[in-house]
Design a protein around this motif. Structure first.
Motif, mmCIF file in Angstrom:
data_model
loop_
_atom_site.group_PDB
_atom_site.id
_atom_site.type_symbol
_atom_site.label_atom_id
_atom_site.label_comp_id
_atom_site.label_asym_id
_atom_site.label_seq_id
_atom_site.Cartn_x
_atom_site.Cartn_y
_atom_site.Cartn_z
ATOM 1 N N SER A 4 -6.783 -2.441 1.133
ATOM 2 C CA SER A 4 -6.597 -1.420 2.164
ATOM 3 C C SER A 4 -5.149 -1.371 2.636
ATOM 4 N N GLN A 5 -4.534 -2.526 2.764
ATOM 5 C CA GLN A 5 -3.133 -2.573 3.176
ATOM 6 C C GLN A 5 -2.250 -1.904 2.127
ATOM 7 N N LYS A 6 -2.489 -2.211 0.868
ATOM 8 C CA LYS A 6 -1.710 -1.593 -0.215
ATOM 9 C C LYS A 6 -1.928 -0.080 -0.241
ATOM 10 N N PHE A 7 -3.136 0.360 0.056
ATOM 11 C CA PHE A 7 -3.424 1.788 0.118
ATOM 12 C C PHE A 7 -2.603 2.436 1.233
ATOM 13 N N ARG A 8 -2.583 1.801 2.406
ATOM 14 C CA ARG A 8 -1.804 2.338 3.532
ATOM 15 C C ARG A 8 -0.313 2.384 3.201
ATOM 16 N N GLU A 9 0.135 1.433 2.389
ATOM 17 C CA GLU A 9 1.542 1.400 1.958
ATOM 18 C C GLU A 9 1.805 2.363 0.799
ATOM 19 N N GLN A 10 0.767 3.069 0.392
ATOM 20 C CA GLN A 10 0.812 4.021 -0.716
ATOM 21 C C GLN A 10 1.138 3.359 -2.055
ATOM 22 N N ASP A 11 0.779 2.105 -2.186
ATOM 23 C CA ASP A 11 0.886 1.378 -3.452
ATOM 24 C C ASP A 11 -0.502 1.423 -4.091
ATOM 25 N N PHE A 12 -0.827 2.577 -4.638
ATOM 26 C CA PHE A 12 -2.194 2.846 -5.060
ATOM 27 C C PHE A 12 -2.610 2.033 -6.287
ATOM 28 N N GLY A 13 -1.679 1.760 -7.196
ATOM 29 C CA GLY A 13 -1.998 0.934 -8.354
ATOM 30 C C GLY A 13 -2.416 -0.467 -7.941
ATOM 31 N N SER A 14 -1.647 -1.076 -7.048
ATOM 32 C CA SER A 14 -1.998 -2.411 -6.541
ATOM 33 C C SER A 14 -3.293 -2.359 -5.736
ATOM 34 N N SER A 15 -3.448 -1.296 -4.990
ATOM 35 C CA SER A 15 -4.662 -1.125 -4.202
ATOM 36 C C SER A 15 -5.891 -1.154 -5.103
ATOM 37 N N ILE A 16 -5.839 -0.429 -6.206
ATOM 38 C CA ILE A 16 -6.957 -0.403 -7.149
ATOM 39 C C ILE A 16 -7.236 -1.806 -7.675
ATOM 40 N N ASP A 43 -13.542 3.597 -2.260
ATOM 41 C CA ASP A 43 -12.129 3.288 -2.022
ATOM 42 C C ASP A 43 -11.318 3.342 -3.311
ATOM 43 N N ILE A 44 -11.890 2.825 -4.388
ATOM 44 C CA ILE A 44 -11.200 2.887 -5.682
ATOM 45 C C ILE A 44 -11.031 4.350 -6.099
ATOM 46 N N GLY A 45 -12.070 5.142 -5.898
ATOM 47 C CA GLY A 45 -11.974 6.580 -6.187
ATOM 48 C C GLY A 45 -10.884 7.256 -5.376
ATOM 49 N N GLN A 46 -10.777 6.895 -4.109
ATOM 50 C CA GLN A 46 -9.732 7.466 -3.263
ATOM 51 C C GLN A 46 -8.334 7.134 -3.797
#
Length: 75
Positions: A4-16, A43-46
């Motif tokens: 979730s933190q990586k998603f907020r940071e817009q690091d979507f690859g790491s987020s996945i 969340d992964i889809g997002q």
């Protein structure tokens, strides 16, 4: 949490990657219909959506729906 933190940071690859690691762990604990499993698929889809990978987006949204048909995400 890290996903979730990586998603907020817009690091979507790491987020996945973090979401998938969490998914693997939760699948060992919970049934496939558990709300936490469905939320991780969602969340992964997002994250895939934000990467403009619409095929993966649809696949993970569908997994979220399929895994949680008896217990809707938003009740």
């Amino acid at each position: 949490a890290i996903g979730s933190q990586k998603f907020r940071e817009q690091d979507f690859g790491s987020s996945i990657n973090y979401f998938k690691e969490c998914l693997t762990l939760k699948q060992q604990i919970f049934s496939s219909e558990h709300i936490d499993i469905a939320r991780l698929y969602w969340d992964i889809g997002q994250a895939y959506f934000r990467l403009n990978d619409y095929i993966q987006t649809i696949q993970f949204y569908q997994k979220a729906i399929d895994s949680n048909l008896l217990n809707p995400l938003y009740t």
